[in-house]
Each structure stands twice: as C-alpha cells, then as structure tokens.
Design a protein around this motif. Structure first.
Motif, PDB file in Angstrom:
ATOM      1  N   ASN A 145      41.205  29.916  42.210  1.00 22.01           N
ATOM      2  CA  ASN A 145      42.467  30.642  42.038  1.00 22.01           C
ATOM      3  C   ASN A 145      43.659  29.695  42.027  1.00 22.01           C
ATOM      4  O   ASN A 145      44.618  29.878  41.293  1.00 22.01           O
ATOM      5  CB  ASN A 145      42.637  31.671  43.156  1.00 22.01           C
ATOM      6  N   GLY A 146      43.644  28.714  42.815  1.00 18.18           N
ATOM      7  CA  GLY A 146      44.761  27.774  42.885  1.00 18.18           C
ATOM      8  C   GLY A 146      44.331  26.513  43.598  1.00 18.18           C
ATOM      9  O   GLY A 146      43.219  26.409  44.129  1.00 18.18           O
ATOM     10  N   GLY A 147      45.159  25.537  43.608  1.00 17.86           N
ATOM     11  CA  GLY A 147      44.816  24.295  44.266  1.00 17.86           C
ATOM     12  C   GLY A 147      43.905  23.452  43.399  1.00 17.86           C
ATOM     13  O   GLY A 147      43.717  23.694  42.213  1.00 17.86           O
ATOM     14  N   ASP A 148      43.347  22.454  44.027  1.00 15.50           N
ATOM     15  CA  ASP A 148      42.518  21.510  43.284  1.00 15.50           C
ATOM     16  C   ASP A 148      41.088  21.496  43.812  1.00 15.50           C
ATOM     17  O   ASP A 148      40.437  20.452  43.850  1.00 15.50           O
ATOM     18  CB  ASP A 148      43.107  20.111  43.356  1.00 15.50           C
ATOM     19  N   ASP A 160      36.252  25.546  48.137  1.00 15.37           N
ATOM     20  CA  ASP A 160      36.987  26.416  49.056  1.00 15.37           C
ATOM     21  C   ASP A 160      36.241  27.707  49.365  1.00 15.37           C
ATOM     22  O   ASP A 160      36.813  28.654  49.913  1.00 15.37           O
ATOM     23  CB  ASP A 160      38.366  26.743  48.475  1.00 15.37           C
ATOM     24  N   SER A 217      35.030  29.882  47.210  1.00 16.07           N
ATOM     25  CA  SER A 217      35.192  30.903  46.178  1.00 16.07           C
ATOM     26  C   SER A 217      34.268  30.603  45.003  1.00 16.07           C
ATOM     27  O   SER A 217      33.659  29.534  44.923  1.00 16.07           O
ATOM     28  CB  SER A 217      36.641  30.965  45.704  1.00 16.07           C
ATOM     29  N   ARG A 223      33.624  31.781  40.548  1.00 12.50           N
ATOM     30  CA  ARG A 223      34.036  32.515  39.360  1.00 12.50           C
ATOM     31  C   ARG A 223      32.792  32.874  38.536  1.00 12.50           C
ATOM     32  O   ARG A 223      31.968  32.019  38.236  1.00 12.50           O
ATOM     33  CB  ARG A 223      34.985  31.692  38.492  1.00 12.50           C
ATOM     34  N   ASP A 278      40.056  38.241  36.429  1.00 15.37           N
ATOM     35  CA  ASP A 278      40.511  36.861  36.267  1.00 15.37           C
ATOM     36  C   ASP A 278      40.633  36.116  37.589  1.00 15.37           C
ATOM     37  O   ASP A 278      40.888  34.913  37.604  1.00 15.37           O
ATOM     38  CB  ASP A 278      41.878  36.852  35.565  1.00 15.37           C
ATOM     39  N   THR A 279      40.489  36.825  38.691  1.00 15.21           N
ATOM     40  CA  THR A 279      40.638  36.206  40.007  1.00 15.21           C
ATOM     41  C   THR A 279      39.282  35.769  40.535  1.00 15.21           C
ATOM     42  O   THR A 279      38.300  36.518  40.443  1.00 15.21           O
ATOM     43  CB  THR A 279      41.280  37.190  40.997  1.00 15.21           C
TER      44      THR A 279
END
Length: 767
Positions: free
Chosen positions: A129-132, A154, A156, A158, A185-186
C-alpha cells in the motif's frame, strides 16, 4: 432328291438325335465362359469382402494410432527475459491464442511481451500500500484461475490476475494484456503483526467456495491464514475486500512451499526435510494439523510441489529427482489423510520446476541439469524426456490449449516451443488395469468419460465395457442356444413336413423384427413386468422344462391306440396346453411363493442379502436379446440337421437304433459343423447388438456378472457417446479404439470358429 437331303441332314445331326456337333461345341464354349465369369465374379466378391475388412481395420487403426504417439516439442524460439532488470522469474504464463507471454519477476514487476518478436507490450509493478516494503514471497494458484499473490515484508499481500482483453478492430484479433485486482486496489493484511511473509500460497474458491484464501509463513515461522471476500454496494461501485486473518501457531518444521486447494479447506505444506503436512483450514480460525507423511525414506527434501487441475491431488518433486503424486482420501473415521498415489519416471538431478496443465491431469517437470519431462497422472505415463538447456530450468508455463511450452533457465534465457501433447491420458495400464483415481479409496475399473465439471478426471477403462459386452452376450446365448438348437433338431428330424412348412418360416420371420422394437418392449414393458413378478419368471424358466418332461412321461403312459391317433410329427402341438397351464400355475403361485419364502417382496429380499437389483438388468437383456438371436441359430442349425443324408439315418434305424439314438449318435455328429457355425454366428450377433442393450440395460458400466444388474456394452457405448464427443479428441479416439477391439474380437472368434468348423467337417465328412 428327298433321300439325299435326308442323308445330308442326318450327317449334320448328332448321335441319337442330339443337336449338331457345332451347336454342342458352341454351348460348351458358352457354359465355359459363363462358368469362368461366375468364378471370377465370386472371386472378386470374396476379394472385395477381404479388401473391405482390411480397409475397415486400416481406418479404425488410423484413428487410434495418434493415441500411441508420444509428446514432442519443436521450433524453439529464444528471448531475453523481458522486464527482468536482473530479477529472476517467479512464474511464466501463456494465453490461449499464443500471442502474448507474461513474466512475474521476484521484484514485483510483471512484464507482458509479444511472442512473435519479443517486444515488451507493458510492464506493471506490484507493491504494498505504501512505503518501500520489499517483495519477500510469491505464489500462483491453480493455472486455470490465473491467480497470483505477492507477499511483502510488512505482512501484507496483493492478489492479482493476468487478463487479456479480446477485441476485433477491423476484423483483426487484438489482445490487450493487463493485471486485474479481483480483491480491490488495496493490499490485504495477512499478518496483523506486520511480520515479513517468507512463504505464501493463494487460491480462488470454486464449487461453491467464495472469495480466496491466502496462507503464509512469517519470518518467525508462524502460520497465518487470511480469508478474503469481496463486497459491492447495492448501486455498484468499486469492489471492496474484506479480510479476516488468523494466527495458526508456530511451525515445528521449516516449510519450503504452501498450497491451498480450490475448496479453500485444505492446506498442504511441504517441509525442507521431505515431509508433507495437511492442515484443515475451514474455518481458518480453527486451523489444525490433521496428518503428515514422509515422501520417501532417506534424506530426501521436497524441492517443488504443484497442484494438478482441480487441486484434488498434487505432484511432489524431490531432491533425488523423484516425481510422485499425492492426494487426500477418507479413512474409516471419515477423516482425510495424506496418501501416496503413484510414482513417475524420475530425473537424475533435483527437481527445480513443476507446472500443471490447465484442463487435464498433465504436467511438466524440470531439473537442475536442464532436462524436461512431460507426464500424465491418470495413465502414469511419461511421454517426453529431453535435454533442453545447459543450466537449471527455474520456471515453466504450458498454454491453456496445450500447444506451447515456455521455460526460463538459470542462465537468463526464455525459450518457447511448439508443443504436441495430445492423448497422454491413455496407456495400457489406464485401459486394462485398475487405476487409483482422485477421490477414490482403492484402484478400480471405471468408465466415466465426461462430466459437467471443468476439473473432472476422465476415467476410460475398457474393462467395464468388455465385461458388459461379454455379460450381455453370455446371458443371451444361455437363453437362446438351448431353445434354438433343440427346436432346430425337433423341427428338422421329428416334426412332420406340413407342420415344418409353417413353423420354420414363422421363426425365421422373427429375424425381420427390428431390434429397436425388441429393445423398446424390453425396456418399457418386460423390465417392469419382470420386476413385479420375479418369482413367476423363475418358475417359468424352471417350470416349462419340467412341464415338458412330465408331459412326455404322461404321454408314454397313454394307451398306444390313443397315441396313434395323433399323426406322426404332430406331437409338439400337444405341448401348447402344457405351456398355457404352466404359465397359469406360475402366475397363480407367484404371489404366494413371494409371501412364503421372500417376505412378500422378492426384490427387497435381494437387497437385504446384499444383491443389487436394477429394473433394467441382464436377465431382461438375456430374454430380449435371446429372442433376437434365436431365429439366426435356429435357421442355420435346422438346415444343418435337415440336410444330413437320409441313408445315414435310415441305416441307423435299420440296424436297430431308436430315433433318439440316431439323433444323438449320427445326426448331431454329422450336423455338428453347421450347428457350431450357427452358435458362433449367433454369438457374433449378440456381441454386436446395440439397440436392445441400449434400451434395456440402464447402460451402467459395472464390472460384474450379476444377472440382476445392468451393463454397458462397447457397441451401445459407441452409439451413445460418439455423436456427442469432439472430433479428434481423446474421447473420440478411445471410442474408435473400442470399435477396433470389438472388430478384432469378432474377427478372432469367427476365425477360430471357422477353423473348428472345418475340422469337424473333415472328421465327420466320411460318415
């Protein structure tokens, strides 16, 4: 003058008033020409029959021949990995039209490229979702679902799906590749604790299971299971994913790979020390280890695993090059347990890649040395072994229509082959021996060539059809042969000429009755009648012969003067009242017999003692097909008995033999070649019969000789399934194989019967 003419006329005439010599010579030449012509016509006709049989065999064999061919790969094309950027491939994908290839890299980049020239069409990066957060794990679901998952550091993940939009601008096919996100999309949260996902698995639900399941092993060796569902507002709008995650506890063994079945209930974990672990994850919150098994004795680790189509079984590749199939079966406690199904031809080096077919139980394996093998699970068949690379093969893909195979090597090359992988599901063992099918407890003979399920495993054993063919012919011959031969002997030898002139044409006229009518009557009238009057039927089968014997004994006790009033050869007419009386007695006693001995219901009595009773069964087929076969056997056997030379029978009688002794010791021996031919021709008719067995058996491919169960014959199976199968398919060719087996069977039986007939003829021809 008249005297001279008379002398001239007499000189031209033949001896004793015959035609002149020139006329006789001309007639002889004409007869010789006609005889020669007829002889050559007969020879040509016989030769044409032989040629026709040969052409039939050649045609059937040509349709069956592709079954025997192995697989092949041709026309290799080589590419540099598109969109690689130094990253290795996790998996490769091909679409059905063979235009576009897809490469999922271990850095999260997905590249689409054109196979014709290797040009990159699009590159998509999949991230959190965000970060690297980096990509730490990847897995693909069953090939036909085209579902993949990236796991991140992290916790998560996809879920993506490679998709291809098909358009026809200007009547030209154009494919537009892209990535779909079926669950929004999340990125979904698999581990709420945020630990890195080291191993991951994904599967979309099928067969009533909704959503998807993602299972993962975290960096601290904990198993987490997340169930993902989608929801959409009543008025439409964007898809929103709803994720429920559960921590299933710490694992005791390092896991190398995870797999989730399409029913979203079974989780298979492969460990680095060569063990398979089976977890029940339905519901995920109650995940429990149910069973574990070691794939092979010794220090053999599991290097690769892959579900086959349908996810009811999976292939395990070992560090020793072994390839085996495993499944889940229920034990006596109705609990699923791990079970080893079969082994395949192994490799000489550790397995590095396994890819399953999209619609069948075929799969490909590859090893560290670059050797490729193609296998098929049901037939236990390895159809190809070829050394295709100088380094390890790390990823493979088979197109959805099985016409292309793509692989990537450790050296950084992608190779594409044209693939011929047709009919691998047929082998001698799959056709003629017991096979352990997915979901079955024990190896069985099964014919079930098609189903409404896309994940169905075809079961095409020839044994049920062969047994059914022999079963139908056996019971028909048991019913028809004694009646036909006994009737032929009596009609030809004992019956009066006047009565024979009425009986023989009447029985032969039965042969003109269409078998579809007999099948119709057997299925709609005889089968229910037999079911409702089982005791009556057996009483008739036993009572009629006994009634005839009692009638014969009673006839012998009558005064000779009374017997002499019946003309010689008309005694059979006296049996008509016997048949009627026996039928009346059987019908009257049937309910009482059923009540006294079978508790009032003979069919239920059969069920209680473990005998299956089907309404349309072999007993009905034997009676109905027997009536179809009787005229054939009767006609040929009657002619054989009737044409026995009279001097043989008269000589036997003159020497003091009775008529019965003459029949058994002279007539039957002399007529035995013809009687044997009649029986074999009747057997051939019974083996090839279609409509009666189709309409009166229930068409169930069972493997037994129970007279109260149905069957499925080869001819009926061909008639039912050939119009519905796809031309050139495996099912199509196996039906031609059944026709070839039936053809060869009848040919061999007829050849043997002709040899026996000739020997009988030679033996008794000097009587």
């Amino acid at each position: 003058m008249r005297v001279a003419q008379q002398q001239t006329s007499d000189s031209r005439a033949g001896p004793r008033g015959l035609p002149p010599a020139e006329v006789l010579a001309r007639r002889r030449r004409r007869r010789h020409a006609v005889d020669s012509l007829v002889k050559w016509v007969i020879r040509a006709g016989g030769g044409a029959v032989v040629v026709a049989l040969g052409l039939i065999f050649v045609y059937l064999f040509s349709e069956v021949l592709p079954i025997m061919r192995g697989s092949s790969i041709d026309d290799p094309r080589q590419y540099d990995p598109p969109g690689a950027g130094g990253a290795a491939s996790e998996t490769l994908m091909l679409e059905r039209y063979g235009d576009i290839g897809t490469r999922f890299g271990n850095d999260g980049r997905v590249a689409f490229w054109r196979l014709a020239d290797g040009s990159v069409l699009d590159t998509v990066t999949v991230g959190p979702n965000g970060g690297d957060a980096r990509v730490t794990a990847f897995a693909s679901g069953e090939p036909r679902t085209r579902t993949h998952v990236y796991g991140f550091a992290d916790g998560s993940a996809r879920i993506v799906e490679d998709a291809y939009e098909l358009t026809f601008p200007g009547d030209e096919r154009v494919l537009i590749p892209g990535l779909k996100r079926p669950f929004g999309d999340t990125a979904i949260t698999v581990d709420p604790e945020g630990r890195a996902l080291e191993r991951i698995a994904v599967q979309r639900g099928s067969g009533g299971a909704s959503g998807a399941v993602v299972a993962a092993v975290t960096e601290d060796q904990r198993l987490v299971v997340a169930r993902v569902r989608t929801k959409r507002s009543f008025l439409g709008g964007e898809t929103e994913a709803e994720t429920t995650s559960f921590d299933a506890g710490r694992l005791d063994h390092p896991v190398s790979q995870l797999m989730v079945s399409t029913n979203l209930s079974d989780l298979i974990a492969a460990t680095e020390d060569g063990r398979l672990l089976y977890y029940d994850i339905d519901p995920p919150g109650e995940t429990a280890l149910v069973d574990d098994a070691t794939i092979k004795e010794g220090e053999v680790s599991i290097t690769r695993t892959s579900f086959l189509n349908g996810s009811q079984s999976w292939i395990v590749g070992g560090s020793d090059g072994s390839v085996s199939q495993w499944t889940l079966t229920r034990d006596v406690d109705n609990t699923f347990r791990l079970r080893h199904m079969r082994d395949f031809d192994g490799h000489d080096a550790p397995i590095t890649a396994i890819v399953a077919d999209h619609g069948r139980r075929g799969f490909a394996t590859a090893d560290v040395d670059g050797v490729l093998q193609l296998h098929y699970a049901t037939s236990s068949r390895t159809t190809l072994r070829e050394d295709v690379a100088d380094s390890a093969i790390t990823a493979m893909a088979i197109s959805p229509v099985d016409d292309q195979l793509m692989l990537e090597t450790e050296a950084g090359k992608v190779m594409l082959y044209d693939l011929w992988f047709e009919h691998p599901d047929l082998s001698f063992s799959a056709l003629w021996t017991k096979v352990l099918y997915e979901g079955r407890q024990e190896p069985e003979y099964v014919w079930q060539a098609s189903s409404g399920s896309n994940t169905f495993e075809p079961k095409m054993s020839m044994v049920p059809l062969t047994i059914g063919t022999l079963k139908a012919a056996l019971f028909a011959m048991l019913f028809a042969t004694p009646i036909a031969i006994a009737g032929a002997i009596y009609t030809a030898y004992f019956m009066s000429g006047r009565m024979r002139q009425a009986v023989k044409p009447t029985i032969e006229l039965m042969e003109a009755l269409p078998t579809v009518i007999l099948g119709f009557l057997a299925g709609l009238w005889l089968a229910p009648f037999v079911e409702a009057n089982i005791p009556m039927v057996f009483m008739l089968l036993v009572g009629l012969p006994l009634g005839f014997l009692l009638a014969a004994l009673a006839w012998r006790q009558l005064p000779e003067t009374l017997r002499n009033r019946v003309p010689d050869g008309w005694e059979a007419a006296m049996l008509i009242p016997v048949v009627a009386l026996t039928g009346w007695v059987a019908a009257t006693l049937s309910p009482w017999m059923e009540l006294w001995f079978f508790g009032g219901d003979m069919r239920q009595w059969f069920t209680n003692i473990g005998i299956t009773y089907d309404q349309r069964n072999a007993l009905v087929v034997g009676i109905a097909m027997g009536f179809a076969v009787i005229p054939t056997i009767f006609s040929i056997a009657e002619d054989a008995v009737f044409t026995v030379p009279r001097h043989l029978t008269q000589g036997s009688l003159a020497l003091g033999a009775s008529r019965w002794q003459t029949v058994t010791r002279v007539v039957l021996l002399t007529a035995s070649p013809g009687i044997f031919s009649a029986v074999m021709i009747g057997f051939g008719r019974a083996v090839g019969e279609t409509m009666i067995v189709l309409m009166a058996t229930g068409n169930s491919p069972v493997v037994n000789f129970n007279i109260f169960e149905g069957m499925r014959t080869m001819s009926a199976n061909i008639a039912v399934e050939l119009p519905e199968t796809a031309v050139g398919s495996t099912h199509y060719r196996i039906l031609f194989f059944a026709a070839l087996v039936l053809f060869l069977f009848t040919f061999v039986v007829n050849t043997i019967s002709e040899i026996v007939r000739q020997r009988l003829r030679e033996r008794y021809s000097n009587l």
